[in-house]
Design a protein around this motif. Structure first.
Motif, mmCIF file in Angstrom:
data_model
loop_
_atom_site.group_PDB
_atom_site.id
_atom_site.type_symbol
_atom_site.label_atom_id
_atom_site.label_comp_id
_atom_site.label_asym_id
_atom_site.label_seq_id
_atom_site.Cartn_x
_atom_site.Cartn_y
_atom_site.Cartn_z
ATOM 1 N N THR A 162 49.126 37.380 40.377
ATOM 2 C CA THR A 162 49.980 36.768 41.402
ATOM 3 C C THR A 162 49.203 36.088 42.518
ATOM 4 O O THR A 162 49.800 35.463 43.396
ATOM 5 C CB THR A 162 50.909 37.826 42.043
ATOM 6 N N GLU A 163 47.891 36.232 42.524
ATOM 7 C CA GLU A 163 47.083 35.620 43.579
ATOM 8 C C GLU A 163 45.646 35.462 43.121
ATOM 9 O O GLU A 163 45.222 36.055 42.130
ATOM 10 C CB GLU A 163 47.132 36.478 44.853
ATOM 11 N N HIS A 164 44.926 34.635 43.857
ATOM 12 C CA HIS A 164 43.494 34.472 43.644
ATOM 13 C C HIS A 164 42.783 35.159 44.802
ATOM 14 O O HIS A 164 43.371 35.407 45.850
ATOM 15 C CB HIS A 164 43.111 32.994 43.611
ATOM 16 N N LYS A 165 41.527 35.456 44.607
ATOM 17 C CA LYS A 165 40.718 36.060 45.659
ATOM 18 C C LYS A 165 39.396 35.310 45.713
ATOM 19 O O LYS A 165 38.872 34.878 44.687
ATOM 20 C CB LYS A 165 40.481 37.537 45.359
ATOM 21 N N VAL A 166 38.877 35.142 46.913
ATOM 22 C CA VAL A 166 37.563 34.532 47.072
ATOM 23 C C VAL A 166 36.725 35.438 47.968
ATOM 24 O O VAL A 166 37.215 35.987 48.960
ATOM 25 C CB VAL A 166 37.655 33.092 47.644
ATOM 26 N N VAL A 167 35.481 35.632 47.571
ATOM 27 C CA VAL A 167 34.514 36.377 48.373
ATOM 28 C C VAL A 167 33.385 35.406 48.703
ATOM 29 O O VAL A 167 32.869 34.722 47.818
ATOM 30 C CB VAL A 167 33.962 37.611 47.618
ATOM 31 N N ALA A 168 33.041 35.344 49.988
ATOM 32 C CA ALA A 168 31.991 34.433 50.450
ATOM 33 C C ALA A 168 30.700 35.217 50.656
ATOM 34 O O ALA A 168 30.701 36.316 51.218
ATOM 35 C CB ALA A 168 32.409 33.762 51.753
ATOM 36 N N PHE A 169 29.601 34.612 50.210
ATOM 37 C CA PHE A 169 28.271 35.172 50.386
ATOM 38 C C PHE A 169 27.376 34.094 50.986
ATOM 39 O O PHE A 169 27.542 32.912 50.674
ATOM 40 C CB PHE A 169 27.662 35.587 49.033
#
Length: 154
Positions: free
Chosen positions: A133-140
């Motif tokens: 139902t959603e996307h996720k983004v993790v920033a590094f």
């Protein structure tokens, strides 16, 4: 040294587009954004939204899956959108002129693992995952990105 800077859930296309636009507003010549994740995780959507925002007018922004590189001229500089999926060695990225583009353009790089040791240490790395139902983004990125991303981290 690279650190996890933040993570964000992207529930709708509008949220994803807004996120890409906020990141785009921070970019300048010499910035490299590495876009990681499986097929369908949102890498190309992010790149398109960022490019269209920086262009400031409607334009066809095709995926560079077959061309490997698409470039765009904007008021803040040239943007290189690269899909390195079909590269078999980092040497091919050098043949494309990507090492020079890292200094002379804004680079949005899909499948950056193909760069090997050529990945700039100063790059912002965004890792996308797709859920039902959603996307996720993790920033590094390095600690310098933390200050630049202050208004994006909510």
């Amino acid at each position: 040294m690279e650190h996890a800077l933040f993570s964000r859930r992207l529930r709708t296309e509008d949220e994803s587009r807004s996120f890409a636009q906020k990141i785009a507003d921070l970019l300048g010549v010499g910035d490299v954004v590495l876009l990681e994740g499986d097929i369908g995780a949102g890498k190309t959507f992010f790149a398109r939204a960022a490019i269209l925002h920086l262009l400031g007018y409607p334009e066809d922004v095709p995926s560079p899956t077959f061309t490997i590189v698409q470039s765009y001229s904007t008021k803040i500089g040239e943007i290189w959108h690269c899909d390195l999926y079909r590269l078999t060695s980092p040497d091919e990225a050098i043949e494309l002129g990507l090492d020079e583009a890292f200094e002379e353009a804004i680079c949005l790089i899909e499948w950056p693992d193909r760069l090997g040791d050529l990945c700039p240490e100063t790059a912002l790395r965004l890792h996308f995952t797709a859920g039902e139902t959603e996307h996720k983004v993790v920033a590094f990125g390095s600690s310098t990105w933390l200050n630049r991303l202050e208004n994006v981290i909510e």
